[in-house]
Design an enzyme around this catalytic site. Structure first.
Site, PDB file in Angstrom:
ATOM      1  N   HIS A  57       1.202  -0.874   0.094  1.00 52.31           N
ATOM      2  CA  HIS A  57       0.048  -0.112   0.337  1.00 52.31           C
ATOM      3  C   HIS A  57       0.896   1.264   0.033  1.00 52.31           C
ATOM      4  CE1 HIS A  57       0.852  -0.438   4.820  1.00 52.31           C
ATOM      5  NE2 HIS A  57       0.288   0.366   4.876  1.00 52.31           N
ATOM      6  N   HIS A  59       1.611   4.041   2.177  1.00 51.87           N
ATOM      7  CA  HIS A  59       1.771   4.711   2.933  1.00 51.87           C
ATOM      8  C   HIS A  59       3.451   4.623   3.176  1.00 51.87           C
ATOM      9  CE1 HIS A  59      -1.903   4.090   5.435  1.00 51.87           C
ATOM     10  NE2 HIS A  59      -2.352   5.684   4.542  1.00 51.87           N
ATOM     11  N   ASP A  61       6.297   5.083   5.538  1.00 46.48           N
ATOM     12  CA  ASP A  61       7.001   4.102   6.094  1.00 46.48           C
ATOM     13  C   ASP A  61       6.110   2.740   5.197  1.00 46.48           C
ATOM     14  OD1 ASP A  61       3.446   3.110   6.767  1.00 46.48           O
ATOM     15  OD2 ASP A  61       4.077   3.089   8.266  1.00 46.48           O
ATOM     16  N   HIS A  62       5.898   1.758   4.208  1.00 43.01           N
ATOM     17  CA  HIS A  62       6.290   0.980   3.034  1.00 43.01           C
ATOM     18  C   HIS A  62       6.856   1.387   1.706  1.00 43.01           C
ATOM     19  CE1 HIS A  62       3.469  -1.297   6.480  1.00 43.01           C
ATOM     20  NE2 HIS A  62       3.484   0.463   6.354  1.00 43.01           N
ATOM     21  N   HIS A 115      -7.183  -0.750   5.597  1.00 38.97           N
ATOM     22  CA  HIS A 115      -6.617   0.217   6.177  1.00 38.97           C
ATOM     23  C   HIS A 115      -6.086   1.329   5.205  1.00 38.97           C
ATOM     24  CE1 HIS A 115      -2.859   1.482   8.408  1.00 38.97           C
ATOM     25  NE2 HIS A 115      -1.568   1.415   7.386  1.00 38.97           N
ATOM     26  N   ASP A 134      -0.063  -3.952   6.655  1.00 43.09           N
ATOM     27  CA  ASP A 134      -1.119  -3.552   7.423  1.00 43.09           C
ATOM     28  C   ASP A 134      -2.528  -3.851   7.992  1.00 43.09           C
ATOM     29  OD1 ASP A 134       1.327  -2.271   8.340  1.00 43.09           O
ATOM     30  OD2 ASP A 134       0.620  -0.160   7.912  1.00 43.09           O
ATOM     31  N   HIS A 172       4.649  -4.264  11.456  1.00 40.70           N
ATOM     32  CA  HIS A 172       4.831  -3.426  12.022  1.00 40.70           C
ATOM     33  C   HIS A 172       5.081  -4.680  13.579  1.00 40.70           C
ATOM     34  CE1 HIS A 172       4.694   0.347  10.486  1.00 40.70           C
ATOM     35  NE2 HIS A 172       3.430   0.296   9.783  1.00 40.70           N
TER      36      HIS A 172
END
Length: 256
Positions: A57, A59, A61-62, A115, A134, A172
């Site tokens: 996805h 985001h 942080d990915h 998400h 996530d 995470h």
């Protein structure tokens, strides 16, 4: 010799990114690189090249390590068709029903909105590995930033028929916090209580709790158990639908 292997790489503050290696072809992919530096170090330590970057996805942080890894290694980028406007420079886009190849390792794609609206996950049977991003966490699920509780409940059910031994590689290290919350939903779940002790022991030694296993999640993760009678009873929601129960659990977790 095993068909392939998965290397767990901690990154950022609490993210995990995963190197996936096909032994026969020596092709290597990285899944959800939140940053590049830890990935580069692992590749250098192993004297491996990088062929493919995979995102679940959009985001940051990915995907934060995408550009640097692609530039350094000439790796291709694969991600969700539904997020093509939000992940730059994708070379290949996939959705449910498509197949992903890491050398000779074949991966099945799931659409798992909730998400994010275009979130996907990958299951590789030859290495019994689910990369859930996530969507599904160990003892949890992702916050519903873009989807509805009904969407997320339907998404999570797609994982329930995977083999019990399937290793769950999520985005995470939230497991210890998730475990504390799960006990508030099912305080009498003996399997959950034992798992919580194991998790505390791992984290005390700074050992990752990931991967989890599908059968363990089915027995302990409240978000996968919204249709279980014990959960309905514990919440006093015996006459509610699974979606209503899931919604209540998610609301409680958001405020936990």
């Amino acid at each position: 010799m095993a068909a392939g292997e998965v290397i767990v790489i901690p990154c950022l503050s609490d993210n995990y990114t995963y190197l996936v290696r096909c032994h026969r072809s020596e092709m290597t992919a990285i899944i959800d690189p939140g940053e590049a530096a830890p990935v580069i170090k692992e590749l250098q330590d192993r004297d491996w090249q990088l062929d493919l970057v995979i995102n679940t996805h959009h985001h940051h942080d990915h995907i934060g390590g995408n550009a640097e890894l692609m530039k350094k290694y000439g790796a291709k980028l694969l991600g969700p068709t539904a997020e093509k406007a939000r992940i730059p420079d994708m070379d290949e886009m996939v959705a449910e029903g498509d197949q992903v190849l890491i050398g000779e390792l074949e991966g099945r794609v799931f659409d798992v909105p909730g998400h994010t609206s275009g979130h996907i996950a990958f299951y590789f049977p030859a290495i019994t590995a689910l990369f859930s991003g996530d969507s599904l966490f160990a003892l949890g699920c992702g916050r519903l930033f873009e989807g509805t509780p009904e969407q997320m409940w339907q998404s999570l059910q797609k994982f329930r028929n995977l083999p019990n031994s399937t290793q769950v590689y999520c985005g995470h290290e939230y497991t210890q916090s998730n475990a504390k919350f799960a006990k508030t939903i099912e305080p009498d779940n003996a399997i959950l209580a034992a798992r919580c002790q194991d998790i505390d022991g791992l984290r005390a030694r700074n050992i990752p709790t990931i991967p989890s296993r599908i059968d363990v999640e089915l027995a302990t993760n409240p978000f996968l158990r919204a249709d279980h009678p014990d959960v309905a009873t514990a919440l006093g929601m015996e006459n509610a639908t699974p979606t209503e129960i899931f919604t209540e659990i998610r609301k409680r977790k958001d405020n936990f």
